[in-house]
Design a protein around this motif. Structure first.
Motif, PDB file in Angstrom:
ATOM      1  N   ARG A   1       7.171 -56.716  98.807  1.00 13.91           N
ATOM      2  CA  ARG A   1       7.793 -57.691  99.704  1.00 13.91           C
ATOM      3  C   ARG A   1       8.889 -57.054 100.563  1.00 13.91           C
ATOM      4  O   ARG A   1       9.940 -57.639 100.822  1.00 13.91           O
ATOM      5  N   GLU A   2       8.590 -55.808 100.976  1.00 17.35           N
ATOM      6  CA  GLU A   2       9.452 -55.084 101.919  1.00 17.35           C
ATOM      7  C   GLU A   2      10.881 -54.962 101.442  1.00 17.35           C
ATOM      8  O   GLU A   2      11.824 -55.113 102.227  1.00 17.35           O
ATOM      9  N   LYS A   3      11.024 -54.739 100.151  1.00 12.40           N
ATOM     10  CA  LYS A   3      12.368 -54.531  99.595  1.00 12.40           C
ATOM     11  C   LYS A   3      12.425 -53.210  98.831  1.00 12.40           C
ATOM     12  O   LYS A   3      11.527 -52.868  98.077  1.00 12.40           O
ATOM     13  N   LEU A   4      13.517 -52.496  99.016  1.00  2.84           N
ATOM     14  CA  LEU A   4      13.787 -51.288  98.245  1.00  2.84           C
ATOM     15  C   LEU A   4      14.858 -51.615  97.207  1.00  2.84           C
ATOM     16  O   LEU A   4      15.623 -52.530  97.421  1.00  2.84           O
ATOM     17  N   PRO A   5      14.963 -50.897  96.112  1.00  9.47           N
ATOM     18  CA  PRO A   5      14.035 -49.862  95.665  1.00  9.47           C
ATOM     19  C   PRO A   5      12.766 -50.469  95.086  1.00  9.47           C
ATOM     20  O   PRO A   5      12.775 -51.585  94.592  1.00  9.47           O
ATOM     21  N   PHE A   6      11.674 -49.721  95.166  1.00  7.57           N
ATOM     22  CA  PHE A   6      10.470 -50.058  94.411  1.00  7.57           C
ATOM     23  C   PHE A   6       9.792 -48.749  94.028  1.00  7.57           C
ATOM     24  O   PHE A   6      10.172 -47.684  94.538  1.00  7.57           O
ATOM     25  N   ALA A   7       8.842 -48.824  93.130  1.00  9.51           N
ATOM     26  CA  ALA A   7       8.157 -47.602  92.713  1.00  9.51           C
ATOM     27  C   ALA A   7       6.668 -47.845  92.611  1.00  9.51           C
ATOM     28  O   ALA A   7       6.227 -48.954  92.338  1.00  9.51           O
ATOM     29  N   LEU A   8       5.902 -46.795  92.849  1.00  7.02           N
ATOM     30  CA  LEU A   8       4.464 -46.787  92.617  1.00  7.02           C
ATOM     31  C   LEU A   8       4.178 -45.821  91.480  1.00  7.02           C
ATOM     32  O   LEU A   8       4.613 -44.666  91.522  1.00  7.02           O
ATOM     33  N   ALA A   9       3.489 -46.319  90.456  1.00  2.00           N
ATOM     34  CA  ALA A   9       3.260 -45.538  89.244  1.00  2.00           C
ATOM     35  C   ALA A   9       1.766 -45.365  89.012  1.00  2.00           C
ATOM     36  O   ALA A   9       0.996 -46.301  89.211  1.00  2.00           O
ATOM     37  N   GLN A  10       1.367 -44.196  88.578  1.00  3.33           N
ATOM     38  CA  GLN A  10      -0.054 -43.927  88.357  1.00  3.33           C
ATOM     39  C   GLN A  10      -0.231 -43.008  87.149  1.00  3.33           C
ATOM     40  O   GLN A  10       0.465 -42.014  87.027  1.00  3.33           O
ATOM     41  N   ALA A  11      -1.139 -43.366  86.285  1.00  2.00           N
ATOM     42  CA  ALA A  11      -1.543 -42.474  85.185  1.00  2.00           C
ATOM     43  C   ALA A  11      -3.008 -42.204  85.412  1.00  2.00           C
ATOM     44  O   ALA A  11      -3.833 -43.095  85.207  1.00  2.00           O
ATOM     45  N   SER A  12      -3.344 -41.000  85.846  1.00  2.00           N
ATOM     46  CA  SER A  12      -4.732 -40.776  86.243  1.00  2.00           C
ATOM     47  C   SER A  12      -5.082 -39.295  86.233  1.00  2.00           C
ATOM     48  O   SER A  12      -4.237 -38.439  86.054  1.00  2.00           O
ATOM     49  N   LYS A  13      -6.359 -39.046  86.435  1.00  2.00           N
ATOM     50  CA  LYS A  13      -6.881 -37.689  86.326  1.00  2.00           C
ATOM     51  C   LYS A  13      -6.558 -36.844  87.555  1.00  2.00           C
ATOM     52  O   LYS A  13      -6.591 -37.337  88.678  1.00  2.00           O
TER      53      LYS A  13
ATOM     54  N   GLY B   1     -21.770 -33.744 105.591  1.00  2.00           N
ATOM     55  CA  GLY B   1     -20.623 -34.614 105.367  1.00  2.00           C
ATOM     56  C   GLY B   1     -19.310 -33.910 105.646  1.00  2.00           C
ATOM     57  O   GLY B   1     -19.256 -32.879 106.316  1.00  2.00           O
ATOM     58  N   GLU B   2     -18.252 -34.472 105.109  1.00  3.91           N
ATOM     59  CA  GLU B   2     -16.915 -33.933 105.328  1.00  3.91           C
ATOM     60  C   GLU B   2     -16.490 -33.163 104.081  1.00  3.91           C
ATOM     61  O   GLU B   2     -16.818 -33.539 102.967  1.00  3.91           O
ATOM     62  N   ILE B   3     -15.728 -32.101 104.291  1.00  5.05           N
ATOM     63  CA  ILE B   3     -15.195 -31.354 103.150  1.00  5.05           C
ATOM     64  C   ILE B   3     -14.198 -32.249 102.401  1.00  5.05           C
ATOM     65  O   ILE B   3     -13.418 -32.976 103.003  1.00  5.05           O
ATOM     66  N   GLY B   4     -14.253 -32.185 101.083  1.00  7.32           N
ATOM     67  CA  GLY B   4     -13.293 -32.913 100.260  1.00  7.32           C
ATOM     68  C   GLY B   4     -12.822 -32.018  99.128  1.00  7.32           C
ATOM     69  O   GLY B   4     -13.416 -30.977  98.853  1.00  7.32           O
ATOM     70  N   TYR B   5     -11.735 -32.428  98.490  1.00  3.16           N
ATOM     71  CA  TYR B   5     -11.205 -31.696  97.341  1.00  3.16           C
ATOM     72  C   TYR B   5     -10.825 -32.697  96.262  1.00  3.16           C
ATOM     73  O   TYR B   5     -10.457 -33.831  96.567  1.00  3.16           O
ATOM     74  N   ALA B   6     -10.882 -32.241  95.005  1.00  2.00           N
ATOM     75  CA  ALA B   6     -10.304 -33.037  93.930  1.00  2.00           C
ATOM     76  C   ALA B   6      -8.790 -32.847  94.002  1.00  2.00           C
ATOM     77  O   ALA B   6      -8.313 -31.733  94.189  1.00  2.00           O
ATOM     78  N   ARG B   7      -8.056 -33.935  93.882  1.00  2.00           N
ATOM     79  CA  ARG B   7      -6.596 -33.826  93.989  1.00  2.00           C
ATOM     80  C   ARG B   7      -6.037 -33.004  92.825  1.00  2.00           C
ATOM     81  O   ARG B   7      -6.463 -33.180  91.674  1.00  2.00           O
ATOM     82  N   PRO B   8      -5.067 -32.128  93.113  1.00  2.00           N
ATOM     83  CA  PRO B   8      -4.457 -31.352  92.025  1.00  2.00           C
ATOM     84  C   PRO B   8      -3.248 -32.056  91.429  1.00  2.00           C
ATOM     85  O   PRO B   8      -2.691 -31.589  90.442  1.00  2.00           O
ATOM     86  N   GLU B   9      -2.830 -33.168  92.000  1.00  2.00           N
ATOM     87  CA  GLU B   9      -1.717 -33.967  91.469  1.00  2.00           C
ATOM     88  C   GLU B   9      -1.882 -35.388  91.985  1.00  2.00           C
ATOM     89  O   GLU B   9      -2.673 -35.642  92.880  1.00  2.00           O
ATOM     90  N   THR B  10      -1.158 -36.323  91.376  1.00  2.00           N
ATOM     91  CA  THR B  10      -1.346 -37.733  91.746  1.00  2.00           C
ATOM     92  C   THR B  10      -0.368 -38.216  92.815  1.00  2.00           C
ATOM     93  O   THR B  10      -0.591 -39.253  93.430  1.00  2.00           O
ATOM     94  N   ALA B  11       0.716 -37.480  93.050  1.00  2.00           N
ATOM     95  CA  ALA B  11       1.811 -37.981  93.889  1.00  2.00           C
ATOM     96  C   ALA B  11       1.367 -38.377  95.298  1.00  2.00           C
ATOM     97  O   ALA B  11       1.833 -39.383  95.839  1.00  2.00           O
ATOM     98  N   GLN B  12       0.465 -37.586  95.893  1.00  2.00           N
ATOM     99  CA  GLN B  12       0.095 -37.883  97.279  1.00  2.00           C
ATOM    100  C   GLN B  12      -0.469 -39.295  97.427  1.00  2.00           C
ATOM    101  O   GLN B  12      -0.279 -39.930  98.462  1.00  2.00           O
ATOM    102  N   ALA B  13      -1.147 -39.796  96.399  1.00  2.00           N
ATOM    103  CA  ALA B  13      -1.697 -41.157  96.487  1.00  2.00           C
ATOM    104  C   ALA B  13      -0.578 -42.175  96.692  1.00  2.00           C
ATOM    105  O   ALA B  13      -0.750 -43.170  97.397  1.00  2.00           O
TER     106      ALA B  13
END
Lengths: 509, 509
Positions: free
Chosen positions: B183-195, B158-170
């Motif tokens: 709806r293509e308007k700024l500002p907006f935010a993406l929020a994540q609470a995760s492992k 298979g392909e090499i993978g890693y566990a993410r060390p932070e959530t921001a890249q998502a």
């Protein structure tokens, strides 16, 4: 062009509006991984919260949150290192690997090929002349592959570790702590809703087979000589659809309609605790919007059952695009797991009875796959009406409870609508504000993400404070006065009254 | 014997009562992994829910839940494969590895040694004659080690993978979807609470440095030419304690007391969005029970700052056993990340302004480590009084809101108490039933897990329906009539009134 299934339609809406989509899209994707957007994250949370209501809070069961990565010695003790394997067939031409039992099932229509064992799988591949589903090339003889993600803990010369493929082991590993926190009294349960990872060989069924997903599960520990469940009376009269082990063996597909109580008394369900959780499970799925007639419980045959289980009933849902689909399993694990960990750790996990005898607690385990429930809820609530998409999600599941719209975004309506939006937010409601496009389009957008109510602010709102509330399910509207709006909305979302009543109550203001 | 720190005491209670303990205890443990029990899981959930209240729901920001495991190409594009590394020193004698900067800090008292770079780290080890902290053996020259967990996706080849060390890249990977859903308007935010998972070299600081933990984070996307935050007015008058980059460089440790507004106007905080989130962050920590005087914001010096950041302020809490501890960072990441992913993916992530110009959105990121907040809340709320342990947790954080006790478990008091317990559960409250031991011991147990109120049912309850409510913080009791008990309790937990008022209101019945 292949006919679009309901699932195709839902997947299209999901991507466009933000329920879910395949992960790593901008880098070509990777099968078995899905990302949940705003709506999906909220729907998942609501499904999980409701699980806690039905299975944790009222019973006072103990919660747990344990690591995904475990050192190898844990999986040696639990038997996973030897057993968590699948038969994989590699294509001689394109080099891709496939899960042997799945490609046999796809080609032949057979079910539960996994349970038939390695020799049968090898013969079936030959017998049905199965070739690579991707390129048509010849397949190598299948071999058993460990389907856990392997890693190394510690940067240099560390210990081998694996991501856990299920959550149950954490409850057994922490049984002694749990027993201490339960003040050394049985029955008690440890419950966990958390991530697991399975290195699936070739996941190709969308949200149904993922490499990373969430399990919601509990292990109930009890004394087999005191097998009574204190809440049994609350659900024992529930009627359930049952396909027993015997029926399954005889090929009977029409389920038996029976109350939990009768099924337990007749020995069709081995323990009161299983009966209890199956009854609660039926009620939980109804709360998720799955009607009784789309639910059934199907027993595993001995060769399908996991090695630890004396009896397992899958809770299945008839999902439109997929047919009967397992969303849950309720297993009677006996004392298998604790005994295994006692042997491996050398620690005592027995409990002393008042008469001086000692025993290892027995375990009943109801377990849910969150993504499967998510899919079942979306599928069951979907309707196409007048060229519009609607998700009739139960109120407690909807990502947003209320939409707030100004009729137009001028003449002070914007400000008034913002003020009402703020009041609704202050009350703790998830409320969505939208002022783009015609009000008709905004209602349609609100229906398409399953929002139960839409509040519209118009010129009359400016003059007399009244506004309209529109019902997602019936498309009816009532004009109401705003003074007790919030209290009435809260009552509506606690399901204490229906939309018609909400209108009447509000109009009385 | 070494003096017990407050942390030692808390860790002992945590293990005994079920907040948290080291994972895999029965198999010898594994550093960097902790398991949360019933109380810990609930406290974590409440901290996370409050984060959503402060940072997501009111603003209508978009939530996200993305996989932990990512294919290698993602980490090549994001730069993690080259940069997520630490200097590791291996002991020539015992073979153990240690994070070089940390053992230097422990020996010398220096801070932020990591930021000094590889040559300085190598010299400091020699200069201070640092040896193995475990066995005293000689250390090898340190080398850079990738501290992500590595695995292989797909069972064979298979392909090499890693566990993410932070959530921001998502959030950056899914920026295009987010923009569509906004709806293509700024500002907006993406929020994540995760492992997230970090393969730490030698984690040795309990809950403070874990190999697996939860990040609560959002990425706010905005047009640098329209940098106004619509909610800025709600927090801009908040006074905060600031150690700016300049102060930090000059070694000034006494923070500047300044309003958010002044700090932004003077350019001490680069953008209004950072100012907004820092103001909200102060309020959020107050809600977690951390008073203003135990909070400060400290700027990173350029060499301490991550490569993507134009300015970062850590939000620090003065935790009793650890001193000033980072619980959060607020970074101005500019357009660094989206540009990197545009380059790597070849996809357009620019936005069109009304004037026809195009730009890549800029990003401000407030980010929290859940375990650090958990520790800060427990530590700040802990009190030892009359040989008892009390956690004065804010009402919205307590694992259980109410305890229910019969005075004795005979004469019908058990049944009456069960009935009241059921009423409280029906109202949606997390309520704990306890009938073991003297009522004094039960009050003590209830205080020790931070439960704000205890309801005691006695013989008077049987005759006139009245019961006593006891306050965890003041140990005062009021006898009240039960008729409006539930409504009043709900009001108390919505923080609409204090305990004294609750008593008065209930006595009026």
């Amino acid at each position: 062009m292949a006919p679009r299934t309901q699932y195709d339609t839902i997947a299209e809406i999901a991507k466009r509006r933000g329920f879910y989509w395949p992960s790593f899209e901008i880098y070509g994707g990777m099968s078995g991984f899905y990302t949940y957007g705003d709506l999906g994250t909220k729907l998942r949370r609501n499904i999980e919260s409701l699980w806690k209501e039905f299975f944790v809070r009222r019973q006072g069961f103990l919660e747990l949150e344990a690591p995904v990565i475990n050192p190898e010695r844990v999986f040696i003790a639990s038997g996973h290192l030897d057993n968590f394997k699948e038969y994989s067939s590699e294509c001689k031409k394109c080099g891709k690997s496939f899960r042997a039992d799945h490609i046999i099932e796809e080609k032949t229509g057979l079910e539960n090929v996994e349970a038939m064992g390695g020799n049968a799988i090898k013969s079936l591949l030959v017998e049905h002349k199965i070739r690579c589903p991707d390129c048509g090339g010849e397949l190598k003889e299948p071999s058993l592959i460990l389907t856990m993600f392997k890693t190394e803990i510690g940067a240099t010369g560390g210990e081998i570790g694996y991501a856990r493929p299920e959550t149950a082991q954490a409850m057994f590993l922490n049984y002694r702590r749990g027993f201490q926190h339960a003040r050394e009294k049985l029955p008690f349960a440890l419950a966990q809703a958390s991530k697991v990872m399975r290195n699936e060989i070739s996941p190709r069924r969308g949200l149904q087979r993922l490499r990373e997903f969430t399990i919601m599960e509990l292990e109930l520990f009890f004394d087999p000589e005191s097998p009574a469940c204190p809440w049994y009376g609350e659900v024992c009269e529930e009627e359930i659809s049952l396909i027993t082990e015997k029926m399954e063996a005889q090929g009977v597909t029409e389920p038996l309609q029976v109350t939990v109580k009768d099924a337990v008394e007749k020995g069709l369900i081995l323990t009161e605790w299983q009966g209890y959780f199956m009854g609660v499970s039926k009620q939980y799925l109804i709360a998720l919007g799955i009607p009784t007639e789309k639910q059934r419980f199907r027993a595993h045959l001995p060769d399908e059952r996991a090695h630890y289980s004396a009896q397992t009933y899958d809770h299945e849902v008839n999902i439109e695009s997929f047919g009967w689909t397992e969303v849950s399993g309720c297993a009677y694990r006996t004392d298998f797991d604790l005994k295994a960990h006692m042997d491996a750790s050398g620690l005592d996990m027995t409990v002393l009875r008042q008469d001086g005898s000692r025993f290892v607690p027995h375990v009943v385990e109801p377990s849910y796959g969150l993504s499967r429930l998510f899919l079942a809820s979306l599928s069951e609530s979907y309707e196409r009406k007048n060229k519009r998409n609607i998700f009739h999600l139960p109120r407690s599941l909807s990502p947003y409870q209320v939409s707030v719209f100004p009729l137009v975004s001028k003449d002070g309506l914007h400000e008034k609508a913002q003020e009402i939006h703020k009041r609704v937010l202050d009350a703790g409601v998830w409320a969505f504000y939208d002022e783009g496009g015609s009000i008709g389009r905004r209602y349609a957008r609100s229906d398409e993400i399953g929002t139960p109510l839409a509040l519209a602010i118009d010129y009359e709102t400016l003059s007399d404070g009244s506004l309209t509330i529109r019902d997602r399910d019936s498309w009816t509207q009532v004009r109401v006065h705003g003074s007790e709006l919030i209290e009435k909305l809260m009552g509506f979302f606690k399901e204490s009254y229906e939309f018609e009543e909400l209108g009447e109550l509000l109009e009385r203001d």
